[in-house]
Design an enzyme around this catalytic site. Structure first.
Site, PDB file in Angstrom:
ATOM      1  N   PHE A 182       0.833  -1.197   0.000  1.00 62.30           N
ATOM      2  CA  PHE A 182       0.000   0.000   0.000  1.00 62.30           C
ATOM      3  C   PHE A 182       0.870   1.250   0.000  1.00 62.30           C
ATOM      4  O   PHE A 182       1.925   1.298   0.641  1.00 62.30           O
ATOM      5  CB  PHE A 182      -0.940  -0.004   1.208  1.00 62.30           C
ATOM      6  CG  PHE A 182      -1.945  -1.118   1.180  1.00 62.30           C
ATOM      7  CD1 PHE A 182      -3.093  -1.008   0.409  1.00 62.30           C
ATOM      8  CD2 PHE A 182      -1.725  -2.289   1.889  1.00 62.30           C
ATOM      9  CE1 PHE A 182      -4.017  -2.037   0.357  1.00 62.30           C
ATOM     10  CE2 PHE A 182      -2.639  -3.326   1.852  1.00 62.30           C
ATOM     11  CZ  PHE A 182      -3.794  -3.198   1.076  1.00 62.30           C
ATOM     12  N   GLU A 183       0.383   2.249  -0.694  1.00 61.41           N
ATOM     13  CA  GLU A 183       1.144   3.474  -0.960  1.00 61.41           C
ATOM     14  C   GLU A 183       1.705   4.121   0.308  1.00 61.41           C
ATOM     15  O   GLU A 183       2.806   4.668   0.300  1.00 61.41           O
ATOM     16  CB  GLU A 183       0.215   4.446  -1.685  1.00 61.41           C
ATOM     17  CG  GLU A 183       0.840   5.710  -2.166  1.00 61.41           C
ATOM     18  CD  GLU A 183      -0.213   6.533  -2.906  1.00 61.41           C
ATOM     19  OE1 GLU A 183      -1.136   5.947  -3.481  1.00 61.41           O
ATOM     20  OE2 GLU A 183      -0.090   7.773  -2.896  1.00 61.41           O
ATOM     21  N   PHE A 184       0.982   4.044   1.416  1.00 58.10           N
ATOM     22  CA  PHE A 184       1.409   4.740   2.620  1.00 58.10           C
ATOM     23  C   PHE A 184       2.235   3.869   3.560  1.00 58.10           C
ATOM     24  O   PHE A 184       2.439   4.237   4.716  1.00 58.10           O
ATOM     25  CB  PHE A 184       0.213   5.356   3.338  1.00 58.10           C
ATOM     26  CG  PHE A 184      -0.256   6.623   2.682  1.00 58.10           C
ATOM     27  CD1 PHE A 184       0.288   7.848   3.039  1.00 58.10           C
ATOM     28  CD2 PHE A 184      -1.192   6.592   1.668  1.00 58.10           C
ATOM     29  CE1 PHE A 184      -0.111   9.015   2.406  1.00 58.10           C
ATOM     30  CE2 PHE A 184      -1.601   7.760   1.028  1.00 58.10           C
ATOM     31  CZ  PHE A 184      -1.061   8.979   1.397  1.00 58.10           C
TER      32      PHE A 184
END
Length: 254
Positions: free
Chosen positions: A51-53
């Site tokens: 996930f991007e974060f």
């Protein structure tokens, strides 16, 4: 025979089947999250969602609402940040990237920035987020889209995420890593790939009850078509049961 299902459930199941056990996959908000959760519960228990974060390898026991949701870190193998995640992609460690878009062209270029001319656009969209990085750096990107002429256009209004740009060799000429790029497009009508010789979208399978004429009528550019066109299986009873009872019990994506 498949049980009755919605277009969204069909998209989720088709995308889920493309997620391989043990693979690393960039997962965006929405349908890719449901597809990843379904895959972990059926054929890919060792899928590593990224996930991007910063969440890497989470077990998606409860549906996250966004890529920064705390549930994207649940029982993860690593919790880092956005810079570490993008560097991981730059180093070539992420195999698949699942993306959506408001517009896509024949070479898989995506627009998630605005609709209409830049100086006087009609609709402002969310923008890139990590979309450009995913499309630029993952080995294989898979677009998940509703299929109609407003989305499948001859020319996108803004290039947010590069596909094959203008054709074979264009990504490499632009400085993007060799061997990366669009892999599949999954829609409510069909599944498409990008043959190496042309890097243009080609229909390789039709969804249940859909004809190639229907696909063409909903596409704003000329489509290539494979010599043989098998039919995709609709969602099975087990897929629908897990999707409705476990992955999305609140019915947010039905």
């Amino acid at each position: 025979m498949s049980a009755p299902y919605s277009p969204s459930e069909l998209l989720i199941c088709l995308a889920s089947r493309l997620m391989e056990d043990g693979a690393t996959a960039f997962i965006g908000t929405g349908i890719p999250m449901l597809a990843a959760s379904l895959a972990q519960r059926r054929h890919a228990p060792n899928l590593i969602p990224v996930f991007e974060f910063g969440g890497t390898g989470a077990q998606i026991d409860k549906l996250p609402l966004a890529v920064g949701d705390m549930r994207t870190f649940h029982r993860a193998i690593a919790a880092s940040g956005i810079c570490d995640i993008m560097e991981t992609a730059q180093r070539g460690f992420i195999e698949y990237g699942f993306l959506g878009g408001a517009q896509i062209d024949a070479f898989g270029n995506l627009n998630t920035t605005h609709i209409g001319p830049r100086e006087n656009f009609k609709v402002r969209l969310p923008g890139s987020g990590g979309g450009n990085d995913v499309g630029s750096l993952c080995w294989r990107t898979i677009a998940i889209m509703r299929h109609d002429k407003r989305r499948f256009v001859p020319r996108i209004d803004f290039l947010t995420t590069p596909g094959y740009l203008t054709g074979p060799g264009a990504r490499e000429a632009a400085g993007l890593p060799s061997g990366t790029g669009p892999h599949r497009v999954v829609t409510n009508l069909c599944v498409m790939d990008y043959p190496e010789a042309t890097r243009r979208m080609r229909v390789i399978a039709l969804n249940p009850g859909v004809t190639i004429d229907e696909v063409r009528a909903n596409t704003g550019f000329e489509l290539d078509v494979a010599d043989t066109l098998p039919a995709n299986d609709g969602p099975g009873e087990d897929e629908l049961r897990i999707l409705r009872e476990v992955v999305d019990p609140d019915g947010l994506y039905r």
